[in-house]
Design a protein around this motif. Structure first.
Motif, short mmCIF file in Angstrom:
data_model
loop_
_atom_site.label_atom_id
_atom_site.label_comp_id
_atom_site.label_asym_id
_atom_site.label_seq_id
_atom_site.Cartn_x
_atom_site.Cartn_y
_atom_site.Cartn_z
N ALA A 1 11.98 -0.35 -3.40
CA ALA A 1 12.67 -1.65 -3.47
C ALA A 1 13.17 -2.08 -2.10
O ALA A 1 12.99 -3.24 -1.69
CB ALA A 1 13.83 -1.56 -4.47
N GLY A 2 13.77 -1.14 -1.37
CA GLY A 2 14.27 -1.46 -0.04
C GLY A 2 13.16 -1.75 0.95
O GLY A 2 13.29 -2.63 1.80
N GLY A 3 12.04 -1.03 0.83
CA GLY A 3 10.91 -1.26 1.73
C GLY A 3 10.31 -2.64 1.55
O GLY A 3 10.01 -3.33 2.53
N LEU A 4 10.13 -3.06 0.31
CA LEU A 4 9.60 -4.40 0.05
C LEU A 4 10.55 -5.48 0.57
O LEU A 4 10.11 -6.47 1.17
CB LEU A 4 9.36 -4.59 -1.45
N ALA A 5 11.85 -5.27 0.35
CA ALA A 5 12.84 -6.24 0.83
C ALA A 5 12.85 -6.31 2.35
O ALA A 5 12.90 -7.40 2.94
CB ALA A 5 14.23 -5.88 0.31
N ALA B 1 0.83 -1.21 0.00
CA ALA B 1 0.00 0.00 0.00
C ALA B 1 0.87 1.26 0.00
O ALA B 1 0.62 2.21 -0.76
CB ALA B 1 -0.92 -0.01 1.21
N TRP B 2 1.88 1.26 0.86
CA TRP B 2 2.80 2.41 0.92
C TRP B 2 3.56 2.57 -0.39
O TRP B 2 3.64 3.67 -0.95
CB TRP B 2 3.77 2.19 2.08
N GLY B 3 4.11 1.46 -0.90
CA GLY B 3 4.88 1.52 -2.14
C GLY B 3 4.05 1.93 -3.34
O GLY B 3 4.55 2.60 -4.25
N VAL C 1 7.37 -6.35 -8.94
CA VAL C 1 8.29 -7.01 -8.00
C VAL C 1 7.56 -8.08 -7.18
O VAL C 1 8.04 -9.21 -7.04
CB VAL C 1 8.96 -5.98 -7.07
N VAL C 2 6.39 -7.74 -6.64
CA VAL C 2 5.65 -8.70 -5.82
C VAL C 2 5.21 -9.89 -6.66
O VAL C 2 5.31 -11.05 -6.24
CB VAL C 2 4.45 -8.03 -5.15
#
Length: 202
Positions: A153-157, A18-20, A31-32
Motif C-alpha cells: 500500500a505504501g509503495g503504490l502511494a 510489478a514489485w507489489g 487498488v490500482v
C-alpha cells in the motif's frame, strides 16, 4: 533522457505494480483499478479493464481472502506455491500494460523487467515465509504479512506521490534482496531437511 522525464510517473507505477504483484497481486489489481476509476491514476487503454466493476469485485474478494490466508502458518507457503504461476505472468502483464502506450518495444522491455522483478519479490517472500514457518509461534507470520500489506500500500502511494524516491527505494530493496538471498537459501535448506526427517521411515 527526455522520454524518461516525460514518462517517469508511468515508469514508477509500472515498477510498483510489478514489485507489489510479487507480494499482493490481488491487492495491487484492486487498488490500482479503484484509483483509476476514481480518477487518481490515469490508466492507459491497456489497463482500463482493471476499472471494470466485475474485475474490482473479484480482485477485492481475493485480496480479502489472501489477507487472512497469508497469516496462517504453512497455509501461507501453500498459497505462495500456487501463486507462483499467477503472480509472475500477472506482474509482467501489469508492468507492460502501464507502459503499453509508449510502443511495443517499451512494453516488451517492461514485461521482461517487470516479470523478473515480480519473480524476485515473490521468491524472496516465499522463501522468507518458509523459513518463518519453522518457528512454532504464529506471530512471525502475522508480523511479516502485515509488513507486506503495509509495504504494498505504501509503495503504490509513494510511486504516485514521488516516483523518484520510490524508484531509489526499490533499487535499495533489490540490492538488499540479492544480499539476503543466500540466507534465504540456507533457511530453505533447513526447512527441506526438517520435512525430510519428518517423513523418513523410522
Amino acid at each position: 533522457m527526455n522520454w524518461l522525464q516525460t514518462h517517469l510517473p508511468e515508469l514508477a507505477m509500472s515498477a510498483a505494480m510489478a514489485w507489489g504483484a510479487g507480494l499482493r497481486l490481488y491487492l495491487v489489481v484492486f487498488v490500482v483499478g479503484l484509483l483509476g476509476k476514481l480518477g487518481y491514476v490515469p490508466l492507459p487503454e491497456t489497463l482500463k479493464l482493471l476499472m471494470n466493476p466485475v474485475v474490482l469485485g473479484a480482485a477485492g474478494f481475493m485480496a480479502f481472502i489472501e489477507f487472512f490466508a497469508d497469516k496462517i502458518p504453512w497455509l501461507d507457503s501453500a498459497w505462495d506455491a500456487i501463486h507462483t504461476f499467477l503472480r509472475i505472468p500477472a506482474g509482467a502483464a501489469l508492468a507492460a500494460g502501464m507502459l503499453g502506450e509508449s510502443g511495443e518495444g517499451v512494453a516488451m522491455a517492461a514485461a521482461i523487467i517487470g516479470g523478473t522483478l515480480t519473480a524476485g519479490t515473490h521468491f524472496g517472500k516465499a522463501g522468507t515465509r518458509a523459513v518463518a514457518n519453522t518457528s512454532p509461534e504464529p506471530f512471525s507470520n502475522i508480523g511479516l504479512s502485515l509488513a507486506e500489506d503495509t509495504m504494498v500500500a505504501g509503495g503504490l502511494a509513494l510511486a504516485m506521490a514521488n516516483p523518484i524516491i520510490f524508484l531509489v527505494l526499490l533499487l535499495i530493496f533489490i540490492i538488499a534482496l540479492a544480499v539476503l538471498i543466500r540466507f534465504i537459501l540456507k533457511g530453505l535448506s533447513a526447512v527441506v531437511n526438517k520435512l525430510s526427517a519428518r517423513v523418513a521411515p523410522a
